[in-house]
Scaffold this motif. Sequence first.
Motif, mmCIF file in Angstrom:
data_model
loop_
_atom_site.group_PDB
_atom_site.id
_atom_site.type_symbol
_atom_site.label_atom_id
_atom_site.label_comp_id
_atom_site.label_asym_id
_atom_site.label_seq_id
_atom_site.Cartn_x
_atom_site.Cartn_y
_atom_site.Cartn_z
ATOM 1 N N ASP A 1 40.774 53.415 33.210
ATOM 2 C CA ASP A 1 41.042 52.799 34.514
ATOM 3 C C ASP A 1 40.879 51.277 34.512
ATOM 4 O O ASP A 1 40.052 50.711 35.233
ATOM 5 N N TYR A 2 41.677 50.637 33.700
ATOM 6 C CA TYR A 2 41.692 49.178 33.588
ATOM 7 C C TYR A 2 42.490 48.566 34.739
ATOM 8 O O TYR A 2 43.373 49.209 35.319
ATOM 9 N N PRO A 3 42.251 47.288 35.047
ATOM 10 C CA PRO A 3 43.085 46.593 36.032
ATOM 11 C C PRO A 3 44.541 46.617 35.575
ATOM 12 O O PRO A 3 44.818 46.421 34.390
ATOM 13 N N LYS A 4 45.455 46.836 36.513
ATOM 14 C CA LYS A 4 46.861 46.983 36.123
ATOM 15 C C LYS A 4 47.414 45.706 35.492
ATOM 16 O O LYS A 4 48.305 45.762 34.642
ATOM 17 N N GLU A 5 46.854 44.555 35.887
ATOM 18 C CA GLU A 5 47.378 43.274 35.386
ATOM 19 C C GLU A 5 47.249 43.117 33.873
ATOM 20 O O GLU A 5 48.000 42.370 33.271
ATOM 21 N N ILE A 6 46.263 43.774 33.283
ATOM 22 C CA ILE A 6 46.079 43.573 31.840
ATOM 23 C C ILE A 6 46.619 44.743 31.026
ATOM 24 O O ILE A 6 46.382 44.834 29.822
ATOM 25 N N LYS A 7 47.377 45.639 31.688
ATOM 26 C CA LYS A 7 47.933 46.783 30.956
ATOM 27 C C LYS A 7 49.439 46.865 31.163
ATOM 28 O O LYS A 7 50.000 46.185 32.018
ATOM 29 N N ALA A 8 50.094 47.705 30.361
ATOM 30 C CA ALA A 8 51.555 47.763 30.353
ATOM 31 C C ALA A 8 52.130 48.423 31.612
ATOM 32 O O ALA A 8 51.425 49.145 32.324
#
Length: 467
Positions: A359-366
């Motif tokens: 559950d990472y921030p969406k900004e740093i994932k694809a």
Amino acid sequence: MEKIKRTRIIEALASEEYGKDINVKGWVRTRRGSKSVNFIALNDGSTIKNIQVVADVDKFDDEVLRKITTGACLSVDGKLVQSVGSGQNVELQATAIEILGTCGPEYPMQKKGQSFEYMRQHAHMRLRTNTFGAVFRIRHNMAMAIHRYFHEHGFYYFHTPIITASDCEGAGQMFQVTTKNLYDIKKDEEGKIDYSDDFFGKSTSLTVSGQLEGELGATALGAIYTFGPTFRAENSNTPRHLAEFWMIEPEVAFYDINDNMDLAEDFIKYCVRWALDNCADDLEFLNKMIDKQLLERLHFVVEHDFVRLTYTEGIRILEEAVKNGRKFEFPIYWGADLASEHERFLVEEHFKRPVILTDYPKEIKAFYMKLNEDGKTVRAMDVLFPQIGEIIGGSEREESYDKLMARIQELNIPMKDMWWYLDTRRFGTCPHSGFGLGFERLILFVTGMQNIRDVIPFPRTPKSAEF
Ligand code: 4AD
Ligand code: MG
């Protein structure tokens, strides 16, 4: 003289047929001896162990004996005899020695204990050393383990293209593929390069991931995996990045992120267990020479559950550590991408176990990752390992056409390259998940080697494409 069929040294060493005449072929590791007898340590790559060839000096021409130097290639006929005190069960009492290839003193692997940097400059010859022999036998074994695991679990091996027109990770780290004449590039009125006369009639690159095509496979065959070369033009000169590496990407229909984590953990444990069961001699050598904690670490990973926690919880732990005086090179706050030092802190210092962060921030994932209800985080999962940091990256995928479209537009991803991918969401979309394991990072972990350039035979890194 009758020609005897060659026996591989691994089989010769395991044999108990004392008195039998056999033939071995291989390269000389060392030769030592007295006036009356020479001892030659011969290796043929089938095992880390050498066979000891015993040659009575008066039985052989001086001319022949002189050519038995480190690195020379020999064919030896001899009698297999029980050995007293050579560390092996058997040795070979030589009856005939043929020099297949001489080797002069300029042989670059002549000396023992050369640095890995030196070995990299002679990567074409380093394969003949104990360390690299061990590493590449283990590398082979890991490839076999991976295919076995997926085959046994109902996954189909699915081949995705190497040349592609889409950037899966959206990171713009692609190597271009073109047959255009670079001295005579045509541009349109806006100054953009016109690819219509290029080989594929459009701009193409080497793939950074087979995932997008893998999703098409999974949503037809149920469960697939890819295992192929992957290319990233990221200018990172680190011990964990290559410009050309191999990636394994399973993709499964109807899996959510929890199923995905279970798969990742089970799969990676299977691979490590395989190494322990099938590469004992090589691991023992590496444990002795490269990393004294290696075997302990491998057993530990197989025997313990991975810790699972969210990125947000991970950040809280890291911030707490900073408050208590722990220093990091890179700043840490909610929203920051984790550096390897942060990942390794969580794994090696805080939990002392492999960690799966979700559950990472969406900004740093694809763009393709499934959005959580909070609208801020995505269902990503990174598996973090001791010594390595990130070894696996994956996620549950966004299966909603509308949400995926919205994200694609938000990020300005060119639609014309994505239409076929979006069709998975238009025609019978389904929940699905997958991940990518960096093959060389797995080999790093399993061998205890410190630099990713030393676990692939011919590494490609910025400013380096020799051999
Ligand atoms: O995290 P990454 O970028 O994820 C993907 O490419 C997804 N499409 C995978 C998927 O969900 N199917 O890369 C996956 C893994 C990393 O965790 C790392 O182990 C390895 O690939 N990796 C590299 N290994 C060596 N050199 C590099 N430059 C690497 N970049 C990624
Ligand atoms: Mg990643």
